[in-house]
Scaffold this active site. Structure first.
Site, PDB file in Angstrom:
ATOM      1  N   SER A   1       0.838  -1.201   0.000  1.00 23.83           N
ATOM      2  CA  SER A   1       0.000   0.000   0.000  1.00 23.83           C
ATOM      3  C   SER A   1       0.872   1.251   0.000  1.00 23.83           C
ATOM      4  O   SER A   1       1.677   1.445  -0.906  1.00 23.83           O
ATOM      5  CB  SER A   1      -0.959  -0.034   1.188  1.00 23.83           C
ATOM      6  OG  SER A   1      -1.952   0.958   1.090  1.00 23.83           O
TER       7      SER A   1
ATOM      8  N   ASP B   1      -9.818  -2.925  -6.502  1.00 27.13           N
ATOM      9  CA  ASP B   1      -9.345  -2.261  -5.283  1.00 27.13           C
ATOM     10  C   ASP B   1      -9.910  -0.838  -5.197  1.00 27.13           C
ATOM     11  O   ASP B   1      -9.584   0.007  -6.030  1.00 27.13           O
ATOM     12  CB  ASP B   1      -7.818  -2.228  -5.301  1.00 27.13           C
ATOM     13  CG  ASP B   1      -7.213  -1.683  -4.014  1.00 27.13           C
ATOM     14  OD1 ASP B   1      -7.956  -1.138  -3.174  1.00 27.13           O
ATOM     15  OD2 ASP B   1      -5.979  -1.799  -3.855  1.00 27.13           O
TER      16      ASP B   1
ATOM     17  N   HIS C   1      -8.143  -4.645  -1.460  1.00 30.79           N
ATOM     18  CA  HIS C   1      -6.937  -3.940  -1.035  1.00 30.79           C
ATOM     19  C   HIS C   1      -6.228  -4.751   0.051  1.00 30.79           C
ATOM     20  O   HIS C   1      -6.756  -4.929   1.151  1.00 30.79           O
ATOM     21  CB  HIS C   1      -7.307  -2.550  -0.488  1.00 30.79           C
ATOM     22  CG  HIS C   1      -6.118  -1.698  -0.174  1.00 30.79           C
ATOM     23  ND1 HIS C   1      -5.329  -1.154  -1.161  1.00 30.79           N
ATOM     24  CD2 HIS C   1      -5.564  -1.303   1.007  1.00 30.79           C
ATOM     25  CE1 HIS C   1      -4.365  -0.442  -0.605  1.00 30.79           C
ATOM     26  NE2 HIS C   1      -4.476  -0.530   0.714  1.00 30.79           N
TER      27      HIS C   1
END
EC number: 3.1.1.32
Length: 406
Positions: free
Chosen positions: A215, A341, A370
């Site tokens: 991320s 996502d 995600h």
């Protein structure tokens, strides 16, 4: 037949169904079988798919197919939870947290600050008994993450099986250490990451050195790689669920349902993390205003952009977006994203840019959310993301030299 008689007949029928059991009824069994077959057909035709592999060079594509076959195999999301938000929300709760004993180290920075590193030395490694040449994997957690995140613990567990050493880069002020200067972190500023990479490399200059970012950690890693080009001691890198365009990420997360499920919670986590060190920022930032932010964008506008000297939030978000630096990456990088996502919309994935860089490979799954990528009936021990990580780092450590010969 009046309503009373009809009601009585229906009651007797239901009592009979309960008594013999639903599966004892031919109608009930047919319904279940019919639904199961229909769902299986839908799942196999529309949900379970091979990921899309986008590479900037034929040699990198062949290398991955030979040594990292998981990126070309069908990904079967968990049959009862394949939707993006469900995968995203469930992973932290459903996946295990393998026990890891860390060794802590504080690294001093040029501005007088400190960065906490968590080491897993793997001194019991049978594959690499010599610590000086034991492969080292630098791990970068997400926006508010630390070395305690389940996805980090899984990567360390997999690295342990391979015989590798891991070190987790905790962003300033996130792992319980005190801030020594009025500065935290952002994915556009790579100074702290540069310090850590040089420090780790200086300790083990003969060891293969790789990195993996998740991320925001992946965004920071890509921005670093785009800035450094080939002038990095890293041999290769992998990123997972990166937000490629910060504007698109923010817009998606501000949609009502996404704001309710993700945005507001992450905003409160950010506020909590800086409020612990409130006394360090009061001279330069209106902390009361920061604590009233209702979204990540508002937090970044009131805190992050101000701290790092950006004139506007747009200036910061432009600088933070790794898509603009992808063309300058100078080492092999694998980037796993799911096109569903909500943190990183599919339209913002830089497919055309990736095609222009022979060092870049995008692996795009249809589902996974995600940092989700759940698979199997009960995905507690492993995910598709874990398998990609393990195969890729092993491929680069053991066969990376083949890329230069292709």
């Amino acid at each position: 037949m009046d309503l009373r008689m009809l009601s009585r007949e229906l009651s007797l029928y239901l009592e009979h169904q309960v008594r013999v059991g639903f599966f004892g009824s031919g109608v009930g069994l047919s319904l279940i079988l019919g639904f199961s077959v229909a769902y299986a057909c839908y799942y196999l035709s529309s949900i379970a798919k091979k990921p899309r592999l986008v590479t900037g060079g034929e040699s990198f594509s062949r290398f991955l197919q030979d040594h990292c076959p998981v990126v070309t195999e069908t990904y079967y999301p968990t049959v009862w939870c394949w939707e993006s938000r469900g995968q995203t929300l469930l992973r932290p709760f459903i996946t295990s947290k393998p026990p890891v004993r860390y060794r802590n180290e504080c690294v001093k920075t040029a501005d007088g600050g400190q960065i906490l590193l968590d080491w897993f030395d793997n001194d019991n490694s049978k594959n690499y008994m010599d610590a000086s040449t034991r492969p080292t994997i630098l791990l970068l957690p997400g926006l508010t993450g630390t070395s305690k995140e389940s996805y980090i613990l899984h990567m360390i567990h997999l690295s342990e099986e391979l015989g590798y050493r891991c070190v987790v880069f905790n962003n300033r002020g996130m792992a319980g250490e005190n801030l020594l200067t009025p500065r935290t972190y952002c994915c556009a500023n790579t100074e702290d990451l540069e310090t850590v990479i040089q420090h780790v490399h200086s300790l083990y200059p003969s060891a293969p050195f790789l990195a993996a970012g998740v991320s925001m950690g992946g965004m920071l890693l890509l921005n670093y790689l785009g800035k450094m080009g080939t002038k990095t001691p890293l041999k290769a890198a992998a990123t997972f669920s990166v937000g490629w365009n910060t504007f698109a990420c923010s817009e998606s997360l501000e949609k009502p349902l996404n704001w309710l499920l993700f945005n507001y919670y992450l905003t409160t986590c950010l506020q909590s993390s800086v409020n612990k060190h409130r006394h360090m920022f009061v001279k330069q930032i209106d902390m009361d205003h920061v604590m009233k932010a209702k979204s990540i964008r508002e937090f970044d506008k009131r805190f992050t952009a101000v701290m790092f000297g950006y004139q506007t939030i747009d200036d910061y978000y432009t600088d933070a977006s790794p898509n603009r630096r992808l063309k300058s990456v100078g080492i092999p990088v694998l980037c796993l994203n799911s096109v569903d996502d909500v943190f990183s919309p599919s339209h913002a994935i830089p497919i055309e840019t990736a095609k222009q860089n022979p060092n870049v490979a995008l692996v795009l799954t249809s589902y996974g959310g995600h940092i989700g990528f759940l698979e199997g009936i009960w995905p507690r021990q492993s995910t598709y993301m874990d398998r990609v990580f393990k195969q890729f780092v092993q491929a680069m450590v053991e066969h990376g030299h083949e890329l230069s010969n292709m």
